[in-house]
Design a protein around this motif. Structure first.
Motif, PDB file in Angstrom:
ATOM      1  N   HIS A  21       0.648  -1.238  -0.055  1.00 52.59           N
ATOM      2  CA  HIS A  21       0.017  -0.035   0.466  1.00 52.59           C
ATOM      3  C   HIS A  21       0.625   1.357  -0.271  1.00 52.59           C
ATOM      4  O   HIS A  21       2.182   1.411   0.116  1.00 52.59           O
ATOM      5  CB  HIS A  21      -1.188   0.241   1.241  1.00 52.59           C
ATOM      6  N   THR A  22       0.409   2.211  -0.648  1.00 55.73           N
ATOM      7  CA  THR A  22       1.259   3.386  -0.441  1.00 55.73           C
ATOM      8  C   THR A  22      -0.010   5.132   0.186  1.00 55.73           C
ATOM      9  O   THR A  22      -1.131   4.104  -0.270  1.00 55.73           O
ATOM     10  CB  THR A  22       1.265   3.729  -1.501  1.00 55.73           C
ATOM     11  N   ASP A  23       0.779   5.847   0.370  1.00 54.62           N
ATOM     12  CA  ASP A  23      -0.839   7.039  -0.043  1.00 54.62           C
ATOM     13  C   ASP A  23      -0.795   7.659  -1.115  1.00 54.62           C
ATOM     14  O   ASP A  23      -0.582   6.885  -2.119  1.00 54.62           O
ATOM     15  CB  ASP A  23       0.583   7.792   0.792  1.00 54.62           C
ATOM     16  N   GLU A  33       0.921  10.796  -9.087  1.00 56.84           N
ATOM     17  CA  GLU A  33      -0.004   9.371  -9.463  1.00 56.84           C
ATOM     18  C   GLU A  33      -0.098   7.740  -9.328  1.00 56.84           C
ATOM     19  O   GLU A  33       0.761   7.351  -8.658  1.00 56.84           O
ATOM     20  CB  GLU A  33       0.771   9.628 -11.507  1.00 56.84           C
ATOM     21  N   VAL A  34      -1.775   7.638  -8.795  1.00 53.52           N
ATOM     22  CA  VAL A  34      -2.156   6.238  -8.998  1.00 53.52           C
ATOM     23  C   VAL A  34      -0.935   5.001  -9.182  1.00 53.52           C
ATOM     24  O   VAL A  34      -0.383   4.676  -8.863  1.00 53.52           O
ATOM     25  CB  VAL A  34      -3.296   6.352  -8.959  1.00 53.52           C
ATOM     26  N   GLN A  35      -0.990   5.384 -11.411  1.00 55.02           N
ATOM     27  CA  GLN A  35      -0.053   4.297 -11.600  1.00 55.02           C
ATOM     28  C   GLN A  35       1.465   4.043 -11.024  1.00 55.02           C
ATOM     29  O   GLN A  35       1.748   3.006 -10.954  1.00 55.02           O
ATOM     30  CB  GLN A  35      -0.320   4.590 -12.909  1.00 55.02           C
ATOM     31  N   LYS A  36       2.069   5.169 -10.841  1.00 58.15           N
ATOM     32  CA  LYS A  36       3.321   5.095 -10.269  1.00 58.15           C
ATOM     33  C   LYS A  36       3.260   3.776  -9.307  1.00 58.15           C
ATOM     34  O   LYS A  36       4.482   3.603  -8.653  1.00 58.15           O
ATOM     35  CB  LYS A  36       4.299   5.871 -10.192  1.00 58.15           C
ATOM     36  N   ASN A  37       2.308   5.060  -7.981  1.00 54.08           N
ATOM     37  CA  ASN A  37       2.422   4.318  -6.677  1.00 54.08           C
ATOM     38  C   ASN A  37       1.765   3.234  -6.463  1.00 54.08           C
ATOM     39  O   ASN A  37       2.042   2.348  -5.693  1.00 54.08           O
ATOM     40  CB  ASN A  37       1.092   5.225  -5.989  1.00 54.08           C
ATOM     41  N   GLY A  42      -1.480   0.466  -4.104  1.00 53.92           N
ATOM     42  CA  GLY A  42      -1.102   1.856  -4.124  1.00 53.92           C
ATOM     43  C   GLY A  42      -1.673   2.017  -3.266  1.00 53.92           C
ATOM     44  O   GLY A  42      -2.176   1.482  -2.246  1.00 53.92           O
ATOM     45  N   PRO A  43      -2.816   3.500  -3.492  1.00 57.63           N
ATOM     46  CA  PRO A  43      -3.513   3.652  -2.557  1.00 57.63           C
ATOM     47  C   PRO A  43      -4.881   3.837  -2.436  1.00 57.63           C
ATOM     48  O   PRO A  43      -5.064   4.760  -1.499  1.00 57.63           O
ATOM     49  CB  PRO A  43      -2.912   5.610  -3.128  1.00 57.63           C
TER      50      PRO A  43
END
Length: 679
Positions: free
Chosen positions: A611-613, A617-621, A652-653
């Motif tokens: 998981h990320t914050d 960009e969403v795809q990079k996360n 991701g986020p």
């Protein structure tokens, strides 16, 4: 202060000190003798040690400004020798000496000639005077050479001891470029509060007998001490027993209670130290089941029904023939500092270091060296909870009375390098005996034993500590360990590791029957506090003390997930650097816990989720979260876990567990979790 008595001759000053002095900033450089170049004889009162030997004349005074006999001074072999005695000392460098000072600590007046030597070895007679029995116990003899610009790097003293009845002792020899009188000074800790007043702990704790050796629990709520010559003791009233008192929320101490069996029996009983969690009490002597005892060291554990029967804690080659021993245990229970007399002693009892071995015994004691130890007694050690500050009593360092309390600080991890001992000053040290200083985690008060103004022979006192003599601040981390789903208490091991190098710093236990776990942690570090229990997956949480500056207590309850299908465990959110998939090396122990669990349960299969914050960009996360779980999986595979047992998922986020409004909450969202799919 009384007016000093000064008797002047043409080139000689005899100075009688009638008071003692605090530490001072020196207006002159004084060189004290650094080597013995020769001597006629030396007193050897013991088969081992260096009491009264020629080397005792070296360095700054050990006895003065107090006067009286001392093993820390040179004494000729005979009290009333018909022949002349002499000693010659050297200095680390030559200086244009305008003054030579001789510290005659006991039975002065026997010195008849003083010679000075220049670097070429040329001899100069700088004082000649008949030997005369003095009416004073001791003095500083000052010689002012009449030779101008005399470069001096050695001095010789000639004595006629037969003219001054009794042993003659010389504490030190110093030279100075100044005519300002050289004075013997007590090395008092700088900046201490001389107005602070000690207070007797009162009748709740002190008796008409002897009350000494206070051992305060780290939380400051229980005071253990040793009482003798008291009718309420077990067996012979003259023997020692361990007593204790507890403080209520207002700081009022209860009436002391005898600890009773099994801690106290008919023999000599004494508590010497307590563990950081307050659950292990260390005791002098070894207890036999039949009630008898022999010389050694023991420990007792707190149980739901009281303290356990003391168990021997063996110290290799401690010597059973010694008369007494005093021991402090480090807050992490892996180091002992022991006061004992051994063949390699400097004189009387010295301080020694001993380390815990893999078989739970202690290494043979090693002498802490002559900076700490003198030719007289050093005893009653207490190592503070910062694991650096050592308090001890000494008869062999300059002080105010018949034994003073000093502090020294550990300088490295060898445990053999310490700072120069500092006297704790006249607010604590009296003209009589003072010893056994002990300090709880707060560092607010020090507890100690003293002879001054007591109803009994010795009493326990306390004093508010000034910052200069406090240990370095620590933090108490305390709490319970629960099962995450049911909040049922779980018997557990709790370990604090220093994050930067993953070294184990401290250990504690949580047992619902004996109370919460407690860790003592020095400041300026980031720690990982981990709990583990049988049938549960180990968890760890970070505690960052880098910004803290003072004592505090942190309540930290820990929650363990049972090892079962469906259990979800969240890994540390500082496992990765920001915007990086590389696992930080300090996180390896946490991943190792996953490895150990999967090896313990060979059929376990897990799902790793990244998981990320929401920053960027969403795809990079999503890719970053995928890369991170891939790195965790790669680590597990490198430790022998089969690939088919590990699934991964990158979110991701998409699944935050906290707001993304602040960096602090966003950090919680940057995480890796694993779920047990099969077991």
């Amino acid at each position: 202060m009384e007016r000093p008595m000064i008797l002047l001759t043409r080139f000689i000053t005899f100075f009688l000190l009638t008071s003692v002095f605090p530490n001072y900033s020196e207006a002159q450089e004084v060189l004290w003798a650094s080597k013995v170049l020769g001597y006629s004889s030396e007193l050897r009162p013991s088969a081992f040690g260096h009491a009264s030997r020629a080397k005792q004349i070296l360095g700054e005074p050990n006895k003065l400004p107090d006067f009286g006999t001392s093993p820390c001074a040179w004494s000729p072999a005979e009290a009333d020798n018909r022949s002349e005695d002499w000693i010659k000392v050297g200095f680390e460098k030559a200086i244009p000496a305008k003054q030579i000072a001789v510290a005659e600590n006991f039975n002065p007046g026997a010195i008849v000639r003083v010679y000075a030597y220049d670097p070429a070895g040329k001899e100069y007679l700088v004082m000649e005077s008949p030997a005369v029995q003095q009416t004073v116990k001791g003095r500083i003899l000052r010689v002012f050479p009449k030779q101008q610009n005399l470069m001096v790097n050695a001095v010789k003293l000639v004595l006629q001891t037969g003219k001054v009845s009794g042993f003659n002792e010389i504490d030190a020899v110093g030279i100075s470029e100044s005519t300002e009188p050289i004075e013997a000074r007590i090395n008092v800790a700088s900046g201490i509060d001389f107005k602070s007043k000690k207070e007797n702990m009162g009748s709740a704790i002190n008796s008409t007998g002897q009350d000494v050796a206070p051992v305060i629990s780290p939380d400051g709520k229980t005071l253990f001490f040793t009482r003798s010559n008291f009718a309420g003791n077990v067996g012979n009233p003259a023997m020692q027993d361990v007593w204790f008192s507890t403080a209520n929320e207002k700081g009022q101490w209860s009436n002391a209670v005898n600890m009773g069996s099994p801690i106290n029996n008919a023999g000599p009983n004494a508590a010497t130290s307590i563990s950081a969690d307050g659950k292990t009490l260390y005791l002098i002597n070894v207890y036999r089941p039949d009630g008898s005892m022999y010389f050694g060291f023991s420990k007792s554990f707190k149980t739901k029904t009281g303290w356990s029967f003391p168990k021997e804690s063996k110290i290799l080659n401690m010597l059973e023939k010694t008369e007494s021993v005093e021991i402090t245990v480090s807050p992490f229970e892996n180091v002992l500092i022991i006061s004992i007399q051994r063949p390699d002693t400097e004189g009387g009892k010295d301080l020694y270091i001993s380390f815990l071995q893999k078989d739970e015994t202690w290494s043979e004691p090693r002498n802490l060296g002559s900076l700490i130890n003198s030719a007289d007694d050093e005893g009653t050690p207490f190592l503070a909870l910062d694991n650096k500050t050592l308090y001890f009593s000494s008869f062999g360092h300059s002080g105010y009375g018949r034994g003073d309390i000093f502090l020294t600080r550990r300088l490295d991890d060898t445990w053999l390098k310490w700072s120069k001992p500092e006297n704790l000053g006249p607010s604590i040290n009296s003209p009589l005996w003072d010893a056994y200083l002990n300090v709880p985690a707060t560092g607010e008060y020090a507890y100690f034993a003293a002879s001054e103004k007591t109803p009994g022979t010795e009493d326990i006192f306390r004093i508010r500590m000034s910052p200069e003599i406090k240990p370095e601040p620590v933090v108490i981390v305390a709490g319970n360990v629960y099962e995450a789903e049911t909040t049922k208490p779980v018997k557990s091991e709790v370990v604090a590791e220093i994050k930067k190098d993953n070294s184990v710093f401290s250990k504690a236990t949580f047992d619902p029957e004996t109370g919460e776990y407690r860790l003592i942690l020095p400041l300026k570090e980031v720690y990982k506090v981990a709990a583990s229990g049988e049938g549960y997956f180990p968890i760890s949480e970070e505690i960052d003390l880098t910004a803290d500056n003072g004592f505090k207590t942190i309540r930290k309850n820990l929650y363990l997930q049972p090892v079962k299908k469906g259990a979800q465990i969240r890994l540390s959110n500082t496992m990765f650097a920001q915007s990086s998939a590389a696992v930080i090396e300090t996180s390896f122990p946490e991943l190792d816990r996953i490895v150990n669990a999967m090896k313990t349960y060979p059929t376990m299969e897990i799902l790793l989720e990244g998981h990320t914050d929401n920053q960027g960009e969403v795809q990079k996360n999503v890719k970053l979260s995928a890369d991170r779980v891939a790195e965790v999986k790669k680590y597990l595979l490198s430790k022998g876990i089969e690939e088919k047992r590990i699934q991964t998922k990158a979110w991701g986020p998409a699944r935050p567990i906290a707001s993304n409004q602040t960096e602090q909450t966003r950090q919680r969202n940057r995480r890796v979790e694993f779920t047990i799919l099969k077991i």
